[in-house]
Write a protein that holds these residues in place. Sequence first.
Motif, PDB file in Angstrom:
ATOM      1  N   GLU A  12      -3.267  -4.035  11.261  1.00  0.00           N
ATOM      2  CA  GLU A  12      -1.990  -3.426  11.603  1.00  0.00           C
ATOM      3  C   GLU A  12      -0.853  -4.436  11.734  1.00  0.00           C
ATOM      4  OE1 GLU A  12      -2.363  -0.863  14.974  1.00  0.00           O
ATOM      5  OE2 GLU A  12      -3.713   0.537  13.926  1.00  0.00           O
ATOM      6  N   GLU A  13      -1.150  -5.635  12.224  1.00  0.00           N
ATOM      7  CA  GLU A  13      -0.091  -6.594  12.521  1.00  0.00           C
ATOM      8  C   GLU A  13       0.120  -7.638  11.432  1.00  0.00           C
ATOM      9  OE1 GLU A  13       1.792  -5.983  15.006  1.00  0.00           O
ATOM     10  OE2 GLU A  13       0.514  -4.373  15.773  1.00  0.00           O
ATOM     11  N   THR A  14      -0.875  -7.847  10.579  1.00  0.00           N
ATOM     12  CA  THR A  14      -0.758  -8.867   9.532  1.00  0.00           C
ATOM     13  C   THR A  14      -0.835  -8.265   8.136  1.00  0.00           C
ATOM     14  OG1 THR A  14      -1.735 -10.550  10.987  1.00  0.00           O
ATOM     15  CG2 THR A  14      -1.740 -11.002   8.615  1.00  0.00           C
ATOM     16  N   LEU A  15      -1.934  -7.555   7.855  1.00  0.00           N
ATOM     17  CA  LEU A  15      -2.160  -7.052   6.508  1.00  0.00           C
ATOM     18  C   LEU A  15      -1.114  -6.023   6.087  1.00  0.00           C
ATOM     19  CD1 LEU A  15      -3.973  -6.906   3.976  1.00  0.00           C
ATOM     20  CD2 LEU A  15      -5.283  -5.108   5.148  1.00  0.00           C
ATOM     21  N   TYR A  16      -0.902  -4.994   6.894  1.00  0.00           N
ATOM     22  CA  TYR A  16       0.024  -3.935   6.506  1.00  0.00           C
ATOM     23  C   TYR A  16       1.457  -4.442   6.345  1.00  0.00           C
ATOM     24  CZ  TYR A  16      -3.349  -0.056   6.937  1.00  0.00           C
ATOM     25  OH  TYR A  16      -4.393   0.811   6.755  1.00  0.00           O
ATOM     26  N   PRO A  17       1.998  -5.217   7.291  1.00  0.00           N
ATOM     27  CA  PRO A  17       3.350  -5.741   7.065  1.00  0.00           C
ATOM     28  C   PRO A  17       3.453  -6.612   5.819  1.00  0.00           C
ATOM     29  CG  PRO A  17       2.778  -5.889   9.383  1.00  0.00           C
ATOM     30  CD  PRO A  17       1.520  -5.507   8.654  1.00  0.00           C
ATOM     31  N   ARG A  18       2.400  -7.380   5.518  1.00  0.00           N
ATOM     32  CA  ARG A  18       2.412  -8.211   4.321  1.00  0.00           C
ATOM     33  C   ARG A  18       2.482  -7.348   3.061  1.00  0.00           C
ATOM     34  NH1 ARG A  18      -3.003 -10.965   3.520  1.00  0.00           N
ATOM     35  NH2 ARG A  18      -2.422 -12.035   5.450  1.00  0.00           N
ATOM     36  N   LEU A  19       1.760  -6.256   3.045  1.00  0.00           N
ATOM     37  CA  LEU A  19       1.706  -5.400   1.862  1.00  0.00           C
ATOM     38  C   LEU A  19       2.886  -4.436   1.766  1.00  0.00           C
ATOM     39  CD1 LEU A  19      -2.077  -4.401   1.774  1.00  0.00           C
ATOM     40  CD2 LEU A  19      -0.921  -6.097   0.338  1.00  0.00           C
TER      41      LEU A  19
END
Length: 220
Positions: A12-19
């Motif tokens: 939620e805090e790293t992967l999704y914002p990156r994508l």
Amino acid sequence: MSSMEDVWAYREETLYPRLFGPERTGIYVLDFDDFKALGAEDVDPRWLHLGVFEFAPTPARNTWLYVTSGGSTPWETEPADYDPEDYSWIGSELVIEVPSQPQDQWAIKLLRRLLAYNVLLAHSHFGEDKQPFDYGDRIPVGEAIREKGTVALRHVALMEPKHYPATAQLDSGRFDFLHLVGINDSERNWAKAHSSEALLRLLEVHGGAPVTDARRKAVV
């Protein structure tokens, strides 16, 4: 070794914002009514932590994007048993893109309902022969995707995304993004005869996928 909470936070805090970009709202969590509407009275309280994020457009993407969070959380696996080569829990998250932010939050409501449905499928609520969602599936959704004066998109087809990674890796295992595309009755019937993959290719050619636009014309 990553805990379940670490896996959850990374998604939620790293992967999704990156994508999907930095601007988001949510999480819009499931509630008992989402499951009760599907005939389920006995709901695991952990399932009420699953939900949907709304991502605003970015310089690289001019659509609003909605993605579930929770279908890949390793709820039933201890960290010592994580297998990066296997799927993490149900092993999928659902995504839909739309041209503009829906005023009635239909995209959030749709993903919540389908996520609840997928969880129940994974736990054999509808029978052992019913499997969780996968690419190519066609799912009836009533009239959830509709704007005034348009033909209702009463179904969705699940496609493998090409404009962002189709598979993501967590310490607990991998998961697939199942990208939803709204389709109408005639398109659903055409897909029955020719396959979902053929319909999705046709929709891509005519601008009907991967973005779901309730104002578009039917392609068949």
